[in-house]
Design a protein around this motif. Structure first.
Motif, PDB file in Angstrom:
ATOM      1  N   ILE A   1      46.545  44.262  38.529  1.00 36.03           N
ATOM      2  CA  ILE A   1      45.818  45.224  39.358  1.00 36.03           C
ATOM      3  C   ILE A   1      44.356  45.062  38.956  1.00 36.03           C
ATOM      4  N   ALA A   2      43.530  44.701  39.912  1.00 40.81           N
ATOM      5  CA  ALA A   2      42.096  44.540  39.684  1.00 40.81           C
ATOM      6  C   ALA A   2      41.366  45.599  40.500  1.00 40.81           C
ATOM      7  N   THR A   3      40.494  46.334  39.845  1.00 37.42           N
ATOM      8  CA  THR A   3      39.746  47.398  40.515  1.00 37.42           C
ATOM      9  C   THR A   3      38.253  47.131  40.385  1.00 37.42           C
ATOM     10  N   ALA A   4      37.555  47.177  41.496  1.00 38.70           N
ATOM     11  CA  ALA A   4      36.102  46.974  41.486  1.00 38.70           C
ATOM     12  C   ALA A   4      35.438  48.092  40.695  1.00 38.70           C
ATOM     13  N   ALA A   5      34.412  47.739  39.928  1.00 38.56           N
ATOM     14  CA  ALA A   5      33.700  48.717  39.104  1.00 38.56           C
ATOM     15  C   ALA A   5      33.191  49.887  39.932  1.00 38.56           C
ATOM     16  N   ALA A   6      32.772  49.623  41.155  1.00 37.64           N
ATOM     17  CA  ALA A   6      32.186  50.665  42.006  1.00 37.64           C
ATOM     18  C   ALA A   6      33.169  51.755  42.397  1.00 37.64           C
ATOM     19  N   VAL A   7      34.470  51.489  42.295  1.00 34.13           N
ATOM     20  CA  VAL A   7      35.459  52.480  42.722  1.00 34.13           C
ATOM     21  C   VAL A   7      36.396  52.919  41.600  1.00 34.13           C
TER      22      VAL A   7
END
Length: 136
Positions: free
Chosen positions: A61-67
């Motif tokens: 699971i990869a989550t963008a820093a912005a979210v």
């Protein structure tokens, strides 16, 4: 998705070709959320299935820093678990870098239990903590 992975993980990244094969494979589910990350993605999850087993493997699971902190990871994990149950899986397994206490704690809070250790699992020699969750 490659850019999101590169921004999220220090190594052991899927190549563009491997990612394209995964997306096209019936034994892999790729789930995404829209957002302000690379390529307009908020987060992405990759789940591998092996026929004849009741175990799904959450590859990443990869989550963008912005979210981060906005529920994208939770939404993807819930969707991945529902997809696995829909495919007849009764357990989900995953690996987390032994030095990633934040991720390990996040999975524990979501019902994953330690299953063991894989020594020198990652390309840089880091061990992996293995986790498992009963589904359904």
């Amino acid at each position: 998705m490659c850019a999101l992975e590169q921004a999220s993980f220090p190594g052991d990244l899927m190549s563009r070709r491997a990612l394209a094969r995964a997306i096209a494979s019936p034994s892999v589910r790729v789930l995404v959320t829209p957002g302000a990350g690379p390529g307009g993605l908020g987060a992405a999850a990759i789940v591998f299935y092996r026929q004849g087993t009741g175990v799904a493997r959450l590859y990443s699971i990869a989550t963008a820093a912005a979210v981060r902190g906005l529920g994208h990871g939770d939404a993807l994990l819930a969707a991945a678990e529902a997809d696995a149950v829909g495919r007849g899986c009764v357990r989900m397994r995953l690996e987390v870098r032994a030095d990633n206490a934040v991720a390990a704690d996040w999975y524990r809070r979501r019902g994953f239990r330690p299953l063991g250790l894989r020594a020198a699992y990652y390309e840089d020699g880091m061990d992996a903590l293995r986790f498992e969750k009963r589904l359904g």
